[in-house]
Scaffold this active site. Structure first.
Site, short mmCIF file in Angstrom:
data_model
loop_
_atom_site.label_atom_id
_atom_site.label_comp_id
_atom_site.label_asym_id
_atom_site.label_seq_id
_atom_site.Cartn_x
_atom_site.Cartn_y
_atom_site.Cartn_z
N HIS A 150 0.95 -1.18 0.09
CA HIS A 150 0.08 -0.11 -0.14
C HIS A 150 0.90 1.20 0.10
CE1 HIS A 150 -2.27 -3.00 2.51
NE2 HIS A 150 -3.31 -2.23 1.96
N ASP B 11 2.18 2.03 3.39
CA ASP B 11 3.12 1.14 3.96
C ASP B 11 4.74 1.73 3.70
OD1 ASP B 11 1.19 -0.37 4.16
OD2 ASP B 11 1.47 -1.55 2.39
N GLU C 269 -10.69 -7.17 -3.74
CA GLU C 269 -10.59 -8.18 -2.40
C GLU C 269 -11.81 -8.24 -1.50
OE1 GLU C 269 -7.50 -8.78 1.23
OE2 GLU C 269 -6.72 -8.05 -0.63
N ASP D 73 -0.49 -12.53 2.99
CA ASP D 73 -0.97 -11.50 3.75
C ASP D 73 -1.12 -12.00 5.09
OD1 ASP D 73 -2.40 -9.18 4.69
OD2 ASP D 73 -4.16 -9.35 3.25
N GLU E 173 -8.66 -13.87 -0.30
CA GLU E 173 -8.11 -14.07 0.94
C GLU E 173 -8.71 -15.30 1.57
OE1 GLU E 173 -7.35 -12.30 5.00
OE2 GLU E 173 -6.47 -10.90 3.56
#
Length: 435
Positions: free
Chosen positions: A100, A103, A231, A338, A267
């Site tokens: 991101h 980040d 997502e 993740d 995910e």
């Protein structure tokens, strides 16, 4: 040059199943050929920048537990973080990473400063990618952490927040394209509601559709060749999130005419939160033609929230990668970890050990799924179960016969079907034999 953060740890190597070295792969052999393709090219592993280098080890009841020298909101700290991250990538040997914007850069005073910081870090990433051979699996914008997004980004009641978020996504797509990213992800962590008492549901869904349409339009305008991915997640941090699961996302895409433009990044942990198995979400995405990529982790099944642990369940991985293989494998997508360390796992080597275990687990799952596919272990019983539909009557039922004609044939032929075993235990035992 080494940053010294990982001490004298050497590059992680494959040593085989008999190795007891915690800093070696036992099952992940990048060059091993599986179904005619290198294992690395099947799995396309990626390291998540946020959990690995930005997460501080906090939880709702306590603050930071990790002591990292880059934990400050300064550009020099962000540069040190980049040095450590790329050193980690090189030690681990995963071919991709994901990030991101928040980040990798400090939080600026305004949009212009955020953009300047991001571009400064992208300059560094470009050089480091050229030096190391690392590639960007996907980039994304953090549209959920800053307090401006407390009521959402695309679905915020304030048009200024919508505009700020849209401008931020534009800069992140630019950065992703510049770094050769193969996908761009949108996760709507705040795109939902806490209560319907202050929510105009119809308006918010339309705004979210408009936002996604803007992203797709911009992708084509600048010639970004990557895949746009949504997502899904059912809740957390919101009470209800609009991109709840694969089925919900598909309905949303169909409503706004985007089903041929956008795919899903699924995910494991989010599937569990939605009340599904991971393979269910993968199978449905494959069936609907929107399978794109996966975020690999696991949840604690007793906790009831998103714990983002490294995967360690080989049968689950085998069933997941079986669906990936049925989908034809990854194209632009891959396996992004993740996953984050437990807040008591303080040592730098713990970060490597967590990824090594996850990569080994996925490798075992891939190899088991490939053997099942090659042997027809699951496909043959499935074909037998549905064989009747390949006959003349089955085909006529699906095309040609009306409801009254079907009723007439049932009566004339005295059709009185008896149930047949679904053989679930037999099939579960087959899976266990392969793992």
């Amino acid at each position: 040059m080494s940053t010294g953060f990982f001490g004298d740890i050497q590059k992680v190597r494959y040593e085989g199943p008999e190795s007891d070295n915690p800093l070696a792969f036992r099952h992940y052999n990048a060059d091993e050929i599986v179904l005619g393709k290198r294992m690395e090219d099947h799995l396309r592993f990626a390291v998540a920048y946020w959990h690995s280098f930005a997460w501080e080890g906090g939880d709702p009841f306590g603050g930071r537990t990790f002591d990292r020298p880059w934990f400050s909101n300064e550009i020099d700290a962000a540069k040190l973080k980049a040095d450590v991250a790329f050193e980690f990538f090189s030690l681990l040997g995963a071919p991709y990473y994901c990030f991101h914007d928040a980040d990798v850069r400090p939080e600026g005073r305004n949009f212009a400063e955020n953009t300047r910081y991001l571009n400064e870090i992208v300059d560094i990433f470009e050089k480091k990618q050229a030096e190391t051979g690392m590639k960007l699996l996907w980039g994304t914008a953090n549209l959920f952490s800053n307090r401006r997004y407390m009521a959402g980004a695309a679905t915020n009641p304030d048009p200024d927040v919508f505009a700020f978020a849209a401008a931020t996504v534009k800069t992140c797509i630019d950065a992703t394209k510049r770094l050769g990213g193969e996908n761009y992800v949108l996760w709507g962590g705040r795109e939902g509601y806490e209560t319907l008492l202050n929510t105009d549901l119809s308006r918010e869904l339309d705004h979210m559709g408009r936002f996604l349409s803007l992203v797709v339009e911009y992708k084509h305008k600048i010639g970004f060749k990557g895949t746009i991915l949504i997502e899904p997640k059912p809740q957390a941090p919101t009470k209800h999130q609009y991109d709840y699961d694969v089925a919900t996302v598909y309905g949303f895409l169909k409503r706004y005419g985007l089903e041929n433009e956008v795919k899903v990044n699924i995910e494991q942990g989010h599937a569990i939160l939605a009340g599904h198995s991971f393979e269910h979400e993968l199978a449905l995405a494959r069936t609907l033609g929107i399978f794109g990529s996966i975020d690999m982790n696991r949840n604690d099944y007793q906790s009831g929230w998103d714990t983002d642990q490294f995967p360690n369940n080989v049968p689950e991985m085998a069933l997941a990668y079986y669906q990936v293989l049925l989908a034809g494998g990854f194209t632009t997508g891959g396996t992004n970890f993740d996953a984050k360390l437990r807040r008591q796992s303080l040592d730098p080597q713990d970060l490597l050990i967590g990824h090594i275990g996850g990569m080994d687990c996925c490798a075992r799952g891939l190899k088991a799924s490939a053997r099942m596919l090659e042997d027809g272990a699951l496909s043959k019983p499935l074909d037998e179960r549905y064989a009747g539909w390949n006959g003349e009557f089955g085909k006529r039922l699906l095309s040609g016969l009306s409801l009254d004609q079907i009723a007439g044939e049932v009566e004339a032929k005295d059709i009185n079907p008896q149930p047949k075993s679904g053989r679930q235990e037999y099939l579960e035992n087959i899976v266990n034999r392969y793992v």
